[in-house]
Design a protein around this motif. Structure first.
Motif: not given
Length: 398
Positions: A84-104
């Motif tokens: 919805e808003n990739p630059d919004n720090p409120q979705v930092f967990f969704l846009n950045v951190l949850l990528i770790i799940v797939f890479f792991a």
């Protein structure tokens, strides 16, 4: 002039490590020289040749595609909130951190099929052959480029009985000076991907160089074996995927929890500092303290304090805290400063890593865990010097 300052910075880093050395007579000068030459050649090739640039772009595109795949899973679970808003720090967990799940998950599958372990073993063996460093330390250094601090150390737990205090220092320094491939995608969502990709091999060699000066080792062949037979406990590819996803989720939650704790603590400390000295923050104090070294590293004079503040923040908190702050102002900094700071930030060299490594080693061998705790600060200094060395070499070619 910048090249001259960089040479002074490199000499200063190596000199500090020499003064810290507990066995100055047995420092592997030849191996260190070879690794430095590899770093210079690799950085020049990646930054200053068309082929190197093509390789960086190609690898970046692969990671971008993997991130895209990962985000499709995040989007399904969270109903498009992440987009919805990739630059919004409120979705930092969704846009950045949850990528770790797939890479792991990908790492877990590659480990299950023994693709990564075999690559790591032979690349480590090659490094050992050309530098003269022991196989276990070389294997661990390469392994640390792919797996986190704990995972890299656990991978050599069957060889722990062979590790003297100096060897233990080197493998721990490699773990602290590295990053995990499972979070590389997250880094690349925050800072320029090309600097992350260059930092990974640079930091591997820098950690080995500094650790080999501080704690030189010399071992016999019978005390230097690497075993990758039982690196994965998964019985099937589906179990490997499940284990990887769970591990990735755990890492993402840990990083999120640490971000909340560290950023809140930083805000509190800044409030206290502001009450005592109006207008000052901890980041600014750290920036001024590290300004001399950032000057030698090649940062532009007008950006010394700013660069030093991000570097200092990373050391006392972690790389994600520093990266998240760096992301907000990186557009106002010169390309060279962005490159130098990005390379410096791409490692686990911070205070919290001391506890992580000590706890991991203690879980494998309680006595060696106590040993790690006893030289924890020395470990952090060595790993930080490694980050400075990598960032300085990167800056020479920007």
């Amino acid at each position: 002039m910048d090249i001259l300052l960089a040479i002074v910075a490199i000499a200063l880093v190596l000199g500090i490590a020499f003064l810290m050395s507990n066995d100055k007579r047995n420092i592997p000068v030849k191996g260190i020289g070879i690794m430095l030459l590899i770093q210079f050649a690799l950085t020049w090739f990646m930054f200053n040749t068309d082929i190197g640039q093509t390789i960086i772009i190609g690898i970046s595109n692969v990671f971008s595609k993997l991130i895209e795949f990962g985000m499709s899973g995040v989007n399904f679970v969270f109903g498009g909130l992440a987009f919805e808003n990739p630059d919004n720090p409120q979705v930092f967990f969704l846009n950045v951190l949850l990528i770790i799940v797939f890479f792991a998950t990908i790492l877990s599958v590659l480990t299950h099929f023994k693709i990564l372990p075999i690559i790591i073993k032979y690349v480590g063996g090659f490094i050992s052959k050309i530098t003269g460093l022991p196989k276990i330390e070389s294997f661990n250094a390469v392994n640390s480029m792919f797996f986190g601090q704990s995972e890299a150390l656990i991978a050599i737990k069957s060889q722990f009985h062979r590790l003297t205090d100096n060897r233990l220092y080197i493998v721990s320094a490699s773990a602290m000076g590295s990053v995990s491939a499972s979070i590389v995608g997250a880094y690349m969502e925050i800072i320029p991907p090309q600097y992350v990709l260059v930092a990974i091999p640079l930091n591997m060699f820098s950690a080995l160089i500094l650790a080999s000066i501080i704690a030189p080792v010399k071992v016999e062949d019978e005390d230097d074996e690497v075993d990758v037979k039982n690196v994965s406990q998964s019985k099937s590819v589906f179990e490997a995927m499940a284990n990887g996803a769970l591990d990735g989720g755990r890492i993402a939650l840990i990083v999120a929890a640490m971000l909340i704790a560290f950023l809140a603590s930083l805000e509190m400390v800044n409030w206290v500092i502001g009450a005592v000295a109006s207008g000052w923050t901890l980041e600014e104090l750290l920036g001024y303290a590290l300004a001399p070294i950032t000057f030698l590293m090649g940062v532009a004079p007008g950006e010394l304090v700013s660069a030093g503040s991000f570097m200092g923040t990373k050391i006392i908190t972690n790389e994600f805290v520093a990266m998240s702050q760096f992301m907000e102002v990186s557009g106002d900094l010169s390309e060279k400063t962005v490159g130098i700071v990005s390379v410096f930030l791409t490692s686990f060299a911070n205070f919290s890593s001391i506890g992580i490594i000590a706890g991991t080693v203690a879980g494998i061998d309680s006595e060696k865990g106590k040993t790690i705790s006893s030289f924890g600060m020395k470990l952090l200094i060595g790993a930080t010097l490694a980050s400075i060395l990598s960032a300085t070499i990167a800056g020479m070619f920007l």
